[in-house]
Motif scaffolding. Structure first.
Motif, short mmCIF file in Angstrom:
data_model
loop_
_atom_site.label_atom_id
_atom_site.label_comp_id
_atom_site.label_asym_id
_atom_site.label_seq_id
_atom_site.Cartn_x
_atom_site.Cartn_y
_atom_site.Cartn_z
N ILE A 22 0.35 12.63 -0.75
CA ILE A 22 1.33 12.47 0.01
C ILE A 22 1.81 10.90 -0.15
N ALA A 23 0.64 9.97 -0.32
CA ALA A 23 1.14 8.69 0.25
C ALA A 23 1.95 8.16 -1.13
N ALA A 24 2.04 9.44 -2.23
CA ALA A 24 3.30 9.22 -3.17
C ALA A 24 4.61 9.77 -3.61
N LEU A 25 4.51 9.73 -1.20
CA LEU A 25 6.04 10.47 -1.20
C LEU A 25 7.09 9.69 -1.08
N GLU A 26 8.54 9.69 -1.34
CA GLU A 26 9.15 8.80 -0.66
C GLU A 26 9.36 8.39 0.81
N GLY A 27 9.21 7.68 1.57
CA GLY A 27 9.33 7.42 3.28
C GLY A 27 8.14 7.84 3.62
N VAL A 28 7.07 7.60 2.57
CA VAL A 28 5.41 7.97 3.43
C VAL A 28 5.05 5.96 2.91
N SER A 29 4.51 5.57 3.92
CA SER A 29 3.73 4.45 3.49
C SER A 29 2.35 4.11 3.44
N GLU A 30 1.55 4.55 4.35
CA GLU A 30 0.06 5.22 4.54
C GLU A 30 -0.04 5.79 5.30
N VAL A 31 -1.56 6.48 4.52
CA VAL A 31 -2.44 7.21 4.37
C VAL A 31 -3.32 7.16 4.90
N TYR A 32 -4.36 8.16 5.41
CA TYR A 32 -5.85 7.49 6.13
C TYR A 32 -6.78 8.37 6.54
#
Length: 93
Positions: A22-32
């Motif tokens: 998910i973190a590598a997807l375009e538009g995703v800035s962070e994943v916690y």
């Protein structure tokens, strides 16, 4: 800039792998990774509302192991930096 907070339920045995994808997807800035009802929180930042459809149902929801999502759209951003600037009087120490 449009910000969406996406709460993600994921396959428990694959959370780190799912989070990295998910973190590598375009538009995703962070994943916690988080405790509680959801396993992950993804911050999605895009230029237009239409772009949310490309990122969330178009990409994020299709990541293998993502079981359910709940999306919240931010109206305003408040941060410590913004609050400090708003209340600063401009006086030197």
């Amino acid at each position: 800039m449009i910000t969406a907070i996406v709460l993600v339920k994921a396959s428990v045995d694959r959370i780190p792998e799912i989070a990295e994808t998910i973190a590598a997807l375009e538009g995703v800035s962070e994943v916690y990774s988080v405790t509680g009802t959801y396993d992950l929180v993804a911050m999605v930042r895009v230029r237009a509302h239409e772009d949310l459809a490309d990122v969330i149902p178009g990409l994020l929801n299709k990541v293998p192991g993502v079981e359910q999502t709940e999306t919240h759209i931010a109206f305003r951003t408040y941060s410590r930096h913004d609050l400090d600037a708003a209340f600063a009087l401009g006086l030197d120490g």
